[in-house]
Design a protein around this motif. Structure first.
Motif, PDB file in Angstrom:
ATOM      1  N   ASN A   1      97.381  64.843  48.625  1.00 47.52           N
ATOM      2  CA  ASN A   1      96.513  63.738  49.058  1.00 47.52           C
ATOM      3  C   ASN A   1      97.177  62.912  50.153  1.00 47.52           C
ATOM      4  OD1 ASN A   1      94.042  62.160  48.713  1.00 47.52           O
ATOM      5  ND2 ASN A   1      95.376  60.572  47.908  1.00 47.52           N
ATOM      6  N   ASN A   2      98.480  62.645  50.003  1.00 52.31           N
ATOM      7  CA  ASN A   2      99.205  61.871  51.015  1.00 52.31           C
ATOM      8  C   ASN A   2      99.324  62.640  52.323  1.00 52.31           C
ATOM      9  OD1 ASN A   2     100.638  59.131  50.097  1.00 52.31           O
ATOM     10  ND2 ASN A   2     100.505  60.464  48.316  1.00 52.31           N
ATOM     11  N   ILE A   3      99.610  63.936  52.229  1.00 53.73           N
ATOM     12  CA  ILE A   3      99.725  64.752  53.441  1.00 53.73           C
ATOM     13  C   ILE A   3      98.375  64.838  54.157  1.00 53.73           C
ATOM     14  CG2 ILE A   3     100.146  67.093  54.307  1.00 53.73           C
ATOM     15  CD1 ILE A   3     102.264  67.376  52.093  1.00 53.73           C
ATOM     16  N   ALA A   4      97.302  65.040  53.387  1.00 56.20           N
ATOM     17  CA  ALA A   4      95.966  65.135  53.980  1.00 56.20           C
ATOM     18  C   ALA A   4      95.555  63.829  54.643  1.00 56.20           C
ATOM     19  CB  ALA A   4      94.949  65.518  52.910  1.00 56.20           C
ATOM     20  N   THR A   5      95.936  62.704  54.044  1.00 55.77           N
ATOM     21  CA  THR A   5      95.602  61.403  54.614  1.00 55.77           C
ATOM     22  C   THR A   5      96.271  61.206  55.965  1.00 55.77           C
ATOM     23  OG1 THR A   5      95.339  60.463  52.395  1.00 55.77           O
ATOM     24  CG2 THR A   5      95.669  58.906  54.207  1.00 55.77           C
ATOM     25  N   VAL A   6      97.528  61.641  56.067  1.00 59.24           N
ATOM     26  CA  VAL A   6      98.278  61.483  57.315  1.00 59.24           C
ATOM     27  C   VAL A   6      97.853  62.515  58.358  1.00 59.24           C
ATOM     28  CG1 VAL A   6     100.584  61.603  58.354  1.00 59.24           C
ATOM     29  CG2 VAL A   6     100.260  60.447  56.160  1.00 59.24           C
ATOM     30  N   ALA A   7      97.627  63.759  57.922  1.00 58.07           N
ATOM     31  CA  ALA A   7      97.405  64.863  58.870  1.00 58.07           C
ATOM     32  C   ALA A   7      95.958  65.012  59.319  1.00 58.07           C
ATOM     33  CB  ALA A   7      97.886  66.174  58.246  1.00 58.07           C
ATOM     34  N   THR A   8      94.993  64.542  58.510  1.00 58.66           N
ATOM     35  CA  THR A   8      93.578  64.739  58.851  1.00 58.66           C
ATOM     36  C   THR A   8      92.818  63.420  58.791  1.00 58.66           C
ATOM     37  OG1 THR A   8      92.933  65.186  56.564  1.00 58.66           O
ATOM     38  CG2 THR A   8      93.645  67.068  57.896  1.00 58.66           C
TER      39      THR A   8
ATOM     40  N   GLY B   1     103.789  54.102  38.842  1.00 55.97           N
ATOM     41  CA  GLY B   1     103.586  55.441  39.396  1.00 55.97           C
ATOM     42  C   GLY B   1     104.892  56.072  39.849  1.00 55.97           C
ATOM     43  N   SER B   2     105.742  55.282  40.495  1.00 59.41           N
ATOM     44  CA  SER B   2     107.039  55.813  40.941  1.00 59.41           C
ATOM     45  C   SER B   2     107.953  56.122  39.762  1.00 59.41           C
ATOM     46  CB  SER B   2     107.719  54.809  41.885  1.00 59.41           C
ATOM     47  OG  SER B   2     108.019  53.600  41.213  1.00 59.41           O
ATOM     48  N   LEU B   3     107.827  55.340  38.688  1.00 62.12           N
ATOM     49  CA  LEU B   3     108.618  55.620  37.482  1.00 62.12           C
ATOM     50  C   LEU B   3     108.240  56.958  36.859  1.00 62.12           C
ATOM     51  CD1 LEU B   3     109.096  52.351  35.389  1.00 62.12           C
ATOM     52  CD2 LEU B   3     110.857  53.887  36.230  1.00 62.12           C
ATOM     53  N   GLN B   4     106.950  57.308  36.921  1.00 60.69           N
ATOM     54  CA  GLN B   4     106.532  58.620  36.411  1.00 60.69           C
ATOM     55  C   GLN B   4     107.243  59.737  37.155  1.00 60.69           C
ATOM     56  OE1 GLN B   4     102.286  59.373  35.761  1.00 60.69           O
ATOM     57  NE2 GLN B   4     101.922  57.190  35.976  1.00 60.69           N
ATOM     58  N   SER B   5     107.334  59.591  38.468  1.00 56.47           N
ATOM     59  CA  SER B   5     107.980  60.607  39.294  1.00 56.47           C
ATOM     60  C   SER B   5     109.440  60.804  38.894  1.00 56.47           C
ATOM     61  CB  SER B   5     107.874  60.190  40.769  1.00 56.47           C
ATOM     62  OG  SER B   5     108.580  61.079  41.595  1.00 56.47           O
TER      63      SER B   5
ATOM     64  N   LEU C   1      91.765  59.868  40.968  1.00 60.25           N
ATOM     65  CA  LEU C   1      92.044  60.934  39.999  1.00 60.25           C
ATOM     66  C   LEU C   1      93.536  61.231  39.912  1.00 60.25           C
ATOM     67  CD1 LEU C   1      89.100  63.416  40.714  1.00 60.25           C
ATOM     68  CD2 LEU C   1      89.317  61.782  38.829  1.00 60.25           C
ATOM     69  N   THR C   2      94.232  61.121  41.045  1.00 64.44           N
ATOM     70  CA  THR C   2      95.681  61.332  41.078  1.00 64.44           C
ATOM     71  C   THR C   2      96.401  60.315  40.206  1.00 64.44           C
ATOM     72  OG1 THR C   2      95.634  62.308  43.286  1.00 64.44           O
ATOM     73  CG2 THR C   2      97.708  61.314  42.590  1.00 64.44           C
ATOM     74  N   HIS C   3      95.933  59.077  40.202  1.00 61.98           N
ATOM     75  CA  HIS C   3      96.554  58.027  39.391  1.00 61.98           C
ATOM     76  C   HIS C   3      96.193  58.146  37.919  1.00 61.98           C
ATOM     77  CE1 HIS C   3      98.502  55.354  42.320  1.00 61.98           C
ATOM     78  NE2 HIS C   3      97.529  55.670  43.152  1.00 61.98           N
ATOM     79  N   ILE C   4      95.001  58.671  37.617  1.00 65.51           N
ATOM     80  CA  ILE C   4      94.452  58.568  36.269  1.00 65.51           C
ATOM     81  C   ILE C   4      94.659  59.819  35.420  1.00 65.51           C
ATOM     82  CG2 ILE C   4      92.266  58.359  35.015  1.00 65.51           C
ATOM     83  CD1 ILE C   4      91.399  56.538  37.469  1.00 65.51           C
ATOM     84  N   ILE C   5      94.472  61.004  36.002  1.00 66.92           N
ATOM     85  CA  ILE C   5      94.494  62.250  35.229  1.00 66.92           C
ATOM     86  C   ILE C   5      95.859  62.538  34.587  1.00 66.92           C
ATOM     87  CG2 ILE C   5      94.185  64.754  35.350  1.00 66.92           C
ATOM     88  CD1 ILE C   5      91.598  63.088  35.354  1.00 66.92           C
ATOM     89  N   PRO C   6      96.998  62.404  35.303  1.00 69.95           N
ATOM     90  CA  PRO C   6      98.280  62.687  34.641  1.00 69.95           C
ATOM     91  C   PRO C   6      98.505  61.844  33.395  1.00 69.95           C
ATOM     92  CG  PRO C   6      98.584  62.577  37.008  1.00 69.95           C
ATOM     93  CD  PRO C   6      97.192  62.118  36.739  1.00 69.95           C
ATOM     94  N   ALA C   7      98.179  60.550  33.454  1.00 74.41           N
ATOM     95  CA  ALA C   7      98.367  59.671  32.296  1.00 74.41           C
ATOM     96  C   ALA C   7      97.488  60.090  31.129  1.00 74.41           C
ATOM     97  CB  ALA C   7      98.066  58.226  32.691  1.00 74.41           C
ATOM     98  N   LEU C   8      96.320  60.680  31.432  1.00 75.54           N
ATOM     99  CA  LEU C   8      95.421  61.165  30.381  1.00 75.54           C
ATOM    100  C   LEU C   8      95.966  62.431  29.726  1.00 75.54           C
ATOM    101  CD1 LEU C   8      92.587  61.212  28.945  1.00 75.54           C
ATOM    102  CD2 LEU C   8      91.795  62.571  30.900  1.00 75.54           C
TER     103      LEU C   8
END
Length: 300
Positions: free
Chosen positions: A266-273, A116-120, A286-293
């Motif tokens: 998603n990361n911001i929402a997890t921390v903030a809410t 995942g980090s390599l994609q970034s 979906l964040t992990h799967i959709i871009p690769a698709l």
């Protein structure tokens, strides 16, 4: 046996390393297995799409260029991340094998986060390629050579290995003397280290550093490159040349939006809410799967 009562290996009086973790997945959602069946279909399409893209680039000699070295790297990381994540996810929840051995859990976490980090960082390298092509067109072939891109890609792989190995390796210092239930669909870093009953401050700091290094810095640098590209395009007198330049960037901008917007929000929402676990799991999966698709569809 209840997940909370799963036997643990007690290393000493104060340090507990669980024999297994328990992946909770979704809770109280009817017919959730249909979602996993859809993921199975998505994985099949992802493998075919990315495999086809890799094969085409390999077989067509005219595509053996620096730009397509980056594209093939993105397709490879998409394929590897999906393979690291989805088959194990399907085995866990479709066949109800939710207990996962401690060492296997850490390996699972490493490979999913690593690819995942390599994609970034690959998307950042693509932005660099577009930046040089538009801002320095006469020097493009001198700057963006095969050897230069190979060196940059090797650096990205080494950097990702280092960051993710630190994030995962630091979990080994934690004592899990309370719950062994990971409230996620895979051995996710955050939901795992919060289960520890000793000091997790180092892990928390490294989680923020990882978030900045893996997501924020590439996204900021991509934004800077497109700001420079926009300035360069403003200076171009011909509107036709501007449109042509923008077309070369459109596919990359779509990839950036598909990858970064869901995962950062998603990361911001997890921390903030106080997000419900089911919502977080759906967003994260979906964040992990959709871009690769979608990546091979956009670039084919």
């Amino acid at each position: 046996m209840d997940p909370e009562e799963k036997a643990a290996i007690i290393v000493n009086a104060t340090f507990v390393r669980p024999a297994q973790f328990y992946l909770s997945g979704f809770s109280n959602i009817p017919h959730v297995k249909y979602y996993y069946v859809v993921l199975c279909f998505v994985y099949a399409v992802t493998v075919v799409g990315n495999g086809f893209l890799i094969a085409v680039i390999y077989l067509v000699k005219t595509l053996h260029t620096p730009k397509y070295m980056i594209v093939i790297n993105l397709a490879l990381t998409d394929l590897c991340e999906s393979t690291a994540l989805i088959p194990k996810l399907l085995d866990t929840f479709l066949f109800d094998r939710r207990y996962i051995v401690y060492e296997t859990c850490l390996s699972y976490m490493f490979f999913v986060m690593f690819f995942g980090s390599l994609q970034s960082w690959t998307l950042l390298i693509m932005a660099y390629d577009r930046f040089v092509a538009i801002c320095f067109p006469l020097r493009y072939h001198a700057i963006v050579s095969k050897s230069a891109i190979a060196a940059i890609l090797m650096f990205a792989w080494g950097f990702a290995v280092t960051i993710i190995a630190l994030l995962v390796g630091l979990l080994d210092r934690l004592s899990f003397c309370r719950s062994v239930v990971i409230k996620s669909f895979f051995c996710d870093h955050g939901p795992t280290f919060v289960l520890a009953c000793n000091d997790t401050s180092v892990n928390t700091i490294m989680a923020y550093i990882g978030f900045i290094m893996i997501l924020c810095i590439p996204l900021i640098l991509i934004a800077i490159t497109y700001l420079c590209i926009a300035i360069a395009l403003i200076r171009i007198a011909s509107g036709q040349e501007r449109v042509k330049a923008l077309k070369t960037c459109s596919s990359h901008l779509i990839l950036v939006a598909i990858f970064f917007l869901p995962i950062v929000s998603n990361n911001i929402a997890t921390v903030a809410t106080s997000m419900h676990p089911n919502v977080r799991i759906i967003n994260s999966s979906l964040t992990h799967i959709i871009p690769a698709l979608l990546n091979p569809i956009i670039y084919s």
